[in-house]
Design a protein around this motif. Structure first.
Motif, PDB file in Angstrom:
ATOM      1  N   ASN A 404       8.343 -20.633  -4.565  1.00  0.00           N
ATOM      2  CA  ASN A 404       8.875 -20.579  -5.930  1.00  0.00           C
ATOM      3  C   ASN A 404       7.752 -20.636  -6.958  1.00  0.00           C
ATOM      4  N   LEU A 405       6.714 -21.443  -6.691  1.00  0.00           N
ATOM      5  CA  LEU A 405       5.572 -21.491  -7.598  1.00  0.00           C
ATOM      6  C   LEU A 405       4.911 -20.121  -7.717  1.00  0.00           C
ATOM      7  N   ILE A 406       4.767 -19.461  -6.579  1.00  0.00           N
ATOM      8  CA  ILE A 406       4.138 -18.142  -6.590  1.00  0.00           C
ATOM      9  C   ILE A 406       5.023 -17.137  -7.310  1.00  0.00           C
ATOM     10  N   ARG A 407       6.336 -17.217  -7.102  1.00  0.00           N
ATOM     11  CA  ARG A 407       7.238 -16.279  -7.773  1.00  0.00           C
ATOM     12  C   ARG A 407       7.203 -16.470  -9.287  1.00  0.00           C
ATOM     13  N   LEU A 408       7.146 -17.724  -9.744  1.00  0.00           N
ATOM     14  CA  LEU A 408       7.085 -17.976 -11.181  1.00  0.00           C
ATOM     15  C   LEU A 408       5.820 -17.366 -11.790  1.00  0.00           C
ATOM     16  N   GLN A 409       4.692 -17.551 -11.106  1.00  0.00           N
ATOM     17  CA  GLN A 409       3.452 -16.970 -11.621  1.00  0.00           C
ATOM     18  C   GLN A 409       3.482 -15.450 -11.523  1.00  0.00           C
ATOM     19  N   PHE A 410       4.091 -14.928 -10.461  1.00  0.00           N
ATOM     20  CA  PHE A 410       4.207 -13.482 -10.327  1.00  0.00           C
ATOM     21  C   PHE A 410       5.053 -12.903 -11.455  1.00  0.00           C
ATOM     22  N   THR A 411       6.081 -13.620 -11.838  1.00  0.00           N
ATOM     23  CA  THR A 411       6.916 -13.176 -12.950  1.00  0.00           C
ATOM     24  C   THR A 411       6.119 -13.127 -14.241  1.00  0.00           C
ATOM     25  N   GLU A 412       5.325 -14.171 -14.517  1.00  0.00           N
ATOM     26  CA  GLU A 412       4.501 -14.185 -15.726  1.00  0.00           C
ATOM     27  C   GLU A 412       3.471 -13.050 -15.717  1.00  0.00           C
ATOM     28  N   THR A 413       2.909 -12.786 -14.541  1.00  0.00           N
ATOM     29  CA  THR A 413       1.918 -11.713 -14.440  1.00  0.00           C
ATOM     30  C   THR A 413       2.552 -10.352 -14.699  1.00  0.00           C
ATOM     31  N   LEU A 414       3.746 -10.132 -14.147  1.00  0.00           N
ATOM     32  CA  LEU A 414       4.434  -8.862 -14.393  1.00  0.00           C
ATOM     33  C   LEU A 414       4.806  -8.705 -15.860  1.00  0.00           C
ATOM     34  N   GLN A 415       5.159  -9.797 -16.501  1.00  0.00           N
ATOM     35  CA  GLN A 415       5.461  -9.734 -17.935  1.00  0.00           C
ATOM     36  C   GLN A 415       4.220  -9.329 -18.722  1.00  0.00           C
ATOM     37  N   GLN A 416       3.076  -9.840 -18.350  1.00  0.00           N
ATOM     38  CA  GLN A 416       1.833  -9.461 -19.020  1.00  0.00           C
ATOM     39  C   GLN A 416       1.516  -7.988 -18.769  1.00  0.00           C
ATOM     40  N   LEU A 417       1.890  -7.501 -17.586  1.00  0.00           N
ATOM     41  CA  LEU A 417       1.653  -6.105 -17.231  1.00  0.00           C
ATOM     42  C   LEU A 417       2.768  -5.184 -17.699  1.00  0.00           C
ATOM     43  N   SER A 418       3.817  -5.766 -18.299  1.00  0.00           N
ATOM     44  CA  SER A 418       4.995  -5.001 -18.740  1.00  0.00           C
ATOM     45  C   SER A 418       5.594  -4.227 -17.568  1.00  0.00           C
ATOM     46  N   ALA A 419       5.736  -4.907 -16.440  1.00  0.00           N
ATOM     47  CA  ALA A 419       6.238  -4.255 -15.229  1.00  0.00           C
ATOM     48  C   ALA A 419       7.232  -5.159 -14.519  1.00  0.00           C
ATOM     49  N   GLU A 420       8.180  -5.735 -15.274  1.00  0.00           N
ATOM     50  CA  GLU A 420       9.138  -6.662 -14.682  1.00  0.00           C
ATOM     51  C   GLU A 420      10.039  -6.016 -13.644  1.00  0.00           C
ATOM     52  N   GLU A 421      10.165  -4.666 -13.673  1.00  0.00           N
ATOM     53  CA  GLU A 421      11.052  -4.004 -12.723  1.00  0.00           C
ATOM     54  C   GLU A 421      10.593  -4.169 -11.280  1.00  0.00           C
ATOM     55  N   PHE A 422       9.311  -4.505 -11.083  1.00  0.00           N
ATOM     56  CA  PHE A 422       8.805  -4.669  -9.720  1.00  0.00           C
ATOM     57  C   PHE A 422       9.179  -6.018  -9.120  1.00  0.00           C
ATOM     58  N   LEU A 423       9.705  -6.914  -9.919  1.00  0.00           N
ATOM     59  CA  LEU A 423      10.041  -8.234  -9.402  1.00  0.00           C
ATOM     60  C   LEU A 423      11.180  -8.160  -8.395  1.00  0.00           C
ATOM     61  N   ALA A 424      12.120  -7.267  -8.598  1.00  0.00           N
ATOM     62  CA  ALA A 424      13.317  -7.212  -7.762  1.00  0.00           C
ATOM     63  C   ALA A 424      13.033  -6.702  -6.352  1.00  0.00           C
ATOM     64  N   ILE A 425      11.932  -5.978  -6.167  1.00  0.00           N
ATOM     65  CA  ILE A 425      11.690  -5.385  -4.856  1.00  0.00           C
ATOM     66  C   ILE A 425      11.008  -6.352  -3.892  1.00  0.00           C
TER      67      ILE A 425
END
Length: 437
Positions: A404-425
Motif C-alpha cells: 500500500n505504501l508503494i501504491r500511494l507513492q506510485f499514485t503521486e508519481t503518476l499524478q506528477q507525470l499526468s498519467a493516472e490512467e496507468f494506475l488501473a493496470i
C-alpha cells in the motif's frame, strides 16, 4: 609546494645575510638562538615533519582502502584528486625541505659564523602552523569516509560536468523531420571504417576537429563510439561516408581527436559520475552489506543530477554548417536523456526487489525529476521507469502494508507525470492496512 619551500628558504637566507646584527640583538628572545640551538631546532622540525608526512600518507592510503571496500573503487580518483589531501602532504614535505635547505647554511665558529635567525624563526612558525594542519587533516579524513560526504562529492562533480556539457536550458526543441531521411541516405552511400589506434575508454572527443576534417574534405564522419565507451584497437572508431581515399595521415588525424585512456573521467563524461553513485548503491544493496540508508542516499543525489539534466538541452547528433552548406558533415554519437535515466535506475531497481524503502524512494525520485521538465519524450521515459518499479514491487513485495505504501507513492508519481490512467493496470493492492484499536 616543495619548489616553493626551496625558494622561500633561499629568500630568507638572503634576507638574513643582509640583515643588521644590531637589529637581531635587540630581540634576543626571538633571534637569540646560537648555531647549536638553531641546528637542533631545525633538525627536530625536519624529523617530525617527515614523520607526520608518513603518517599523513598512511592515513590517506587507509582511507582509500576503506572507501574502496565499503563503497566502490571508482571513487578512488576523487580521493586522489582531493586538494586538501594534496595540500596537507605538500605542506609537510615542503616544510621538511625548507628545514634541510636552511640547516646546511648554519655555520658556527669564531671567525666564520652565520646563523640565519629569520629563516629559523620562520621555520618555527611553519612548524606551529603544521600542528593546526595536522589536526584539520585528521578531521578531514574522519569526514571523508562518511557515506554522505563521498556521495555528495561525486554528485557535485557530476553536476559541474552537467553544467559544463549541457549549458542551455531546454525550451521547445525544433523538430528534426530530416533525421530519418539523413540516416537512410547515409546508409546507401559507400563508407570506410577508421580503426582505433589504441584500446581503452574514450575520455574526450574534439568534435570541432572532426567537423573541420569532414568539412574540408567534403565527406561525412559518423562516430561509432561515444564518450565513456570502451574501444578496442583496430576496431571501428569512425565511419567515413563518401567517395574519398583515406590515407594513413587521415587516420592519424581522426584518431588525434579522441582521447583514449585506461580509465574514465567525469571531465566530458557525466554518465561516469552517475555510474559512481550507482555502484555505491549496488554495493549497499548487496547481501553482504545490506545498507538501505546508503542506497537511498545515492538515489537522492541521482535525482539531483537527473533533475539538472531534465532542464538541459542535449544536442542532436547531426552537425551542419547552416550558414554555408546545409549538408550534414558529422554524425556524433550522443548520450540521450533516456540513456542517463536507464543508467541511473535500471540496475538499482533490479537489485532492490522486495526492498520497500528503496522502491518508494525510486518513485519519489522519478516524481522529482518529472517536476523539472515538460518535455513529452522525457516524461515518457520517466513514466516507463515508474511502471517498471511498480511491476517489480507487485512481484516482490508480499506484505499488504508495504504494498500500500508503494501504491500511494506510485499514485503521486503518476499524478506528477499526468498519467493516472496507468494506475488501473497494475495489480498492486489498494486496500488500506489493517489497524488495531
Amino acid at each position: 609546494m616543495v619548489s616553493t619551500a626551496i625558494i622561500l628558504a633561499i629568500t630568507f637566507i638572503e634576507i638574513d645575510s643582509w640583515a643588521s646584527d644590531d637589529f637581531l640583538r635587540q630581540y634576543p628572545r626571538l633571534f637569540g638562538a646560537g648555531a647549536d640551538g638553531s641546528r637542533g631546532m631545525l633538525t627536530a622540525i625536519a624529523t617530525s615533519m617527515i614523520t607526520v608526512a608518513g603518517l599523513t600518507f598512511s592515513l590517506t592510503i587507509t582511507t582509500l582502502a576503506l572507501a574502496s571496500n565499503q563503497y566502490t573503487s571508482r571513487i578512488l580518483r576523487n580521493f586522489m584528486n582531493n586538494r586538501i589531501n594534496q595540500l596537507v602532504l605538500g605542506f609537510f614535505v615542503g616544510l621538511f625541505t625548507y628545514c634541510l635547505v636552511v640547516l646546511r647554511t648554519i655555520r658556527g665558529g669564531n671567525e666564520d659564523t652565520f646563523i640565519p635567525s629569520l629563516s629559523v624563526l620562520f621555520g618555527l612558525v611553519l612548524a606551529i602552523i603544521g600542528i593546526g594542519v595536522l589536526i584539520y587533516f585528521i578531521h578531514h579524513i574522519a569526514l571523508s569516509i562518511q557515506a554522505s560526504y563521498i556521495i555528495s562529492l561525486a554528485a557535485d562533480e557530476t553536476i559541474s560536468a552537467v553544467h559544463r556539457l549541457f549549458p542551455q536550458d531546454v525550451g521547445k526543441e525544433a523538430p528534426h523531420e530530416k533525421t530519418l531521411d539523413v540516416l537512410q541516405e547515409l546508409a546507401h552511400q559507400p563508407r570506410q571504417l577508421i580503426p582505433a589506434k589504441a584500446s581503452g575508454y574514450i575520455q574526450s572527443i574534439d568534435e570541432d576537429a572532426l567537423f573541420e576534417f569532414a568539412h574540408s574534405h567534403d565527406v561525412v564522419l559518423k562516430m561509432e563510439k561515444a564518450i565513456g565507451e570502451f574501444t578496442v584497437q583496430d576496431t571501428p572508431l569512425v565511419a567515413l561516408i563518401g567517395s574519398y581515399e583515406v590515407s594513413d595521415s587521415n587516420i592519424s588525424t581522426i584518431n588525434q581527436a579522441f582521447t583514449i585512456s585506461r580509465y574514465r573521467t567525469i571531465n566530458q563524461d557525466a554518465a561516469f559520475g552517475i555510474r559512481q553513485l550507482v555502484d555505491i548503491a549496488l554495493k549497499a544493496l548487496s547481501p553482504g552489506v545490506n545498507d538501505t540508508t546508503t542506497a537511498i542516499l545515492s538515489i537522492d543525489y541521482l535525482s539531483v543530477i537527473l533533475a539538472q539534466l531534465a532542464q538541459r538541452r542535449i544536442e542532436k547528433p547531426f552537425r551542419t554548417d547552416e550558414s554555408k552548406n546545409p549538408k550534414v558533415f558529422l554524425v556524433a554519437k550522443m548520450l540521450t536523456f533516456e540513456t542517463f535515466v536507464k543508467g541511473a535506475f535500471d540496475q538499482i531497481r533490479d537489485n532492490a526487489a522486495g526492498n520497500t524503502a528503496v522502491l518508494v524512494r525510486l518513485l519519489k525520485a522519478i516524481a522529482t525529476i518529472a517536476s523539472q521538465t515538460a518535455n513529452a519524450g522525457r516524461l515518457e521515459t520517466l513514466l516507463n521507469q515508474a511502471i517498471l518499479v511498480a511491476k517489480l514491487a507487485d512481484r516482490s513485495v508480499e506484505d499488504a502494508y508495504n504494498r500500500n505504501l508503494i501504491r500511494l507513492q506510485f499514485t503521486e508519481t503518476l499524478q506528477q507525470l499526468s498519467a493516472e490512467e496507468f494506475l488501473a493496470i497494475l495489480p498492486l493492492s489498494s486496500s488500506q492496512p489493517e489497524t488495531s484499536n
